[in-house]
Design a protein around this motif. Sequence first.
Motif, PDB file in Angstrom:
ATOM      1  N   PRO A  44       0.785  -1.238   0.000  1.00  0.00           N
ATOM      2  CA  PRO A  44       0.000   0.000   0.000  1.00  0.00           C
ATOM      3  C   PRO A  44       0.818   1.290   0.000  1.00  0.00           C
ATOM      4  CG  PRO A  44       0.154  -0.850   2.218  1.00  0.00           C
ATOM      5  CD  PRO A  44       0.818  -1.869   1.310  1.00  0.00           C
ATOM      6  N   GLN A  83      -5.622   3.441   0.192  1.00  0.00           N
ATOM      7  CA  GLN A  83      -6.737   2.962   1.005  1.00  0.00           C
ATOM      8  C   GLN A  83      -7.808   2.366   0.092  1.00  0.00           C
ATOM      9  OE1 GLN A  83      -6.524   4.287   5.021  1.00  0.00           O
ATOM     10  NE2 GLN A  83      -5.073   3.069   3.875  1.00  0.00           N
ATOM     11  N   SER A  84      -8.403   1.274   0.541  1.00  0.00           N
ATOM     12  CA  SER A  84      -9.389   0.558  -0.276  1.00  0.00           C
ATOM     13  C   SER A  84     -10.825   0.921   0.059  1.00  0.00           C
ATOM     14  CB  SER A  84      -9.213  -0.948  -0.072  1.00  0.00           C
ATOM     15  OG  SER A  84      -9.567  -1.299   1.264  1.00  0.00           O
ATOM     16  N   GLU A  87     -12.502  -0.661   6.207  1.00  0.00           N
ATOM     17  CA  GLU A  87     -11.947  -0.094   7.435  1.00  0.00           C
ATOM     18  C   GLU A  87     -10.786  -0.909   8.004  1.00  0.00           C
ATOM     19  OE1 GLU A  87     -13.436   1.091  11.949  1.00  0.00           O
ATOM     20  OE2 GLU A  87     -14.923   0.667  10.392  1.00  0.00           O
ATOM     21  N   ASP A  90      -7.764  -0.929   5.519  1.00  0.00           N
ATOM     22  CA  ASP A  90      -7.139   0.385   5.494  1.00  0.00           C
ATOM     23  C   ASP A  90      -6.261   0.612   6.720  1.00  0.00           C
ATOM     24  OD1 ASP A  90      -8.288   0.938   3.072  1.00  0.00           O
ATOM     25  OD2 ASP A  90      -9.803   2.309   3.862  1.00  0.00           O
ATOM     26  N   GLU A  91      -6.714   0.146   7.879  1.00  0.00           N
ATOM     27  CA  GLU A  91      -5.905   0.267   9.088  1.00  0.00           C
ATOM     28  C   GLU A  91      -4.624  -0.554   8.958  1.00  0.00           C
ATOM     29  OE1 GLU A  91      -6.283  -0.849  13.809  1.00  0.00           O
ATOM     30  OE2 GLU A  91      -8.089  -0.285  12.723  1.00  0.00           O
ATOM     31  N   ASP A  93      -3.168  -1.491   6.167  1.00  0.00           N
ATOM     32  CA  ASP A  93      -2.328  -0.911   5.122  1.00  0.00           C
ATOM     33  C   ASP A  93      -1.625   0.361   5.593  1.00  0.00           C
ATOM     34  OD1 ASP A  93      -2.844  -2.956   3.363  1.00  0.00           O
ATOM     35  OD2 ASP A  93      -4.400  -1.873   2.261  1.00  0.00           O
ATOM     36  N   PHE A  94      -2.293   1.155   6.421  1.00  0.00           N
ATOM     37  CA  PHE A  94      -1.643   2.346   6.975  1.00  0.00           C
ATOM     38  C   PHE A  94      -0.469   1.939   7.862  1.00  0.00           C
ATOM     39  CE2 PHE A  94      -1.170   5.851  10.007  1.00  0.00           C
ATOM     40  CZ  PHE A  94      -0.995   6.902   9.130  1.00  0.00           C
ATOM     41  N   GLU A 138      -5.766   7.957  -0.986  1.00  0.00           N
ATOM     42  CA  GLU A 138      -4.488   7.747  -0.312  1.00  0.00           C
ATOM     43  C   GLU A 138      -4.500   8.527   1.002  1.00  0.00           C
ATOM     44  OE1 GLU A 138      -0.788   8.048  -2.584  1.00  0.00           O
ATOM     45  OE2 GLU A 138      -2.033   8.124  -4.385  1.00  0.00           O
ATOM     46  N   ARG A 139      -3.991   7.893   2.034  1.00  0.00           N
ATOM     47  CA  ARG A 139      -3.862   8.545   3.339  1.00  0.00           C
ATOM     48  C   ARG A 139      -2.410   8.963   3.522  1.00  0.00           C
ATOM     49  NH1 ARG A 139      -5.279   5.808   9.168  1.00  0.00           N
ATOM     50  NH2 ARG A 139      -4.533   7.540  10.442  1.00  0.00           N
TER      51      ARG A 139
END
Length: 169
Positions: A44, A83-84, A87, A90-91, A93-94, A138-139
């Motif tokens: 990611p 981010q997909s 929830e 995404d956590e 991947d971050f 993207e975050r």
Amino acid sequence: MELDELIRTRRTQKAYEPGPVDSATLDELFELARWAPNHHLTNPWRFRVLGRRALEALKAAAAPEAGAKLDRAPTLVAATAVQSGDEIADEEDFAAAACASFIVLLGAHARGLDGYWRTPEVLRTPEGRAACGIEDGERVLGLLHLGRGKGSKPAPERAPLADFRTYLD
């Protein structure tokens, strides 16, 4: 340098010699970063090395005092996580992208470079994101500042192990 020593001797550096980190070294660092743990091998992380125009656009989007801080290091890398929309994924991947970013910092330290990780407010604005080519979905993790530091810094005090470690029965 052994891993334990790399971890214990890496410091946040805010004063640098002129001269950017060469692209071959940056690619070595990004190559290391791709080995960060990531669930389902989503890879990611995204790293964008800011060139002169991107840096000027980012500085223009920032408040004057904040813009001046962007000139500290000769090389800036915007780090983000794709981010997909899920929830949990995404956590994960971050967290994976954060590990990859720290690998870049450790790898830089192993090569005699210095760095620090900042999360400037400008990257939370549409103008700042656009200056760095950060897409929707993207975050932002922050900016990795890299280069040859001026001087050295002593190790800061760290919390004792007992303050954050618990063994459960």
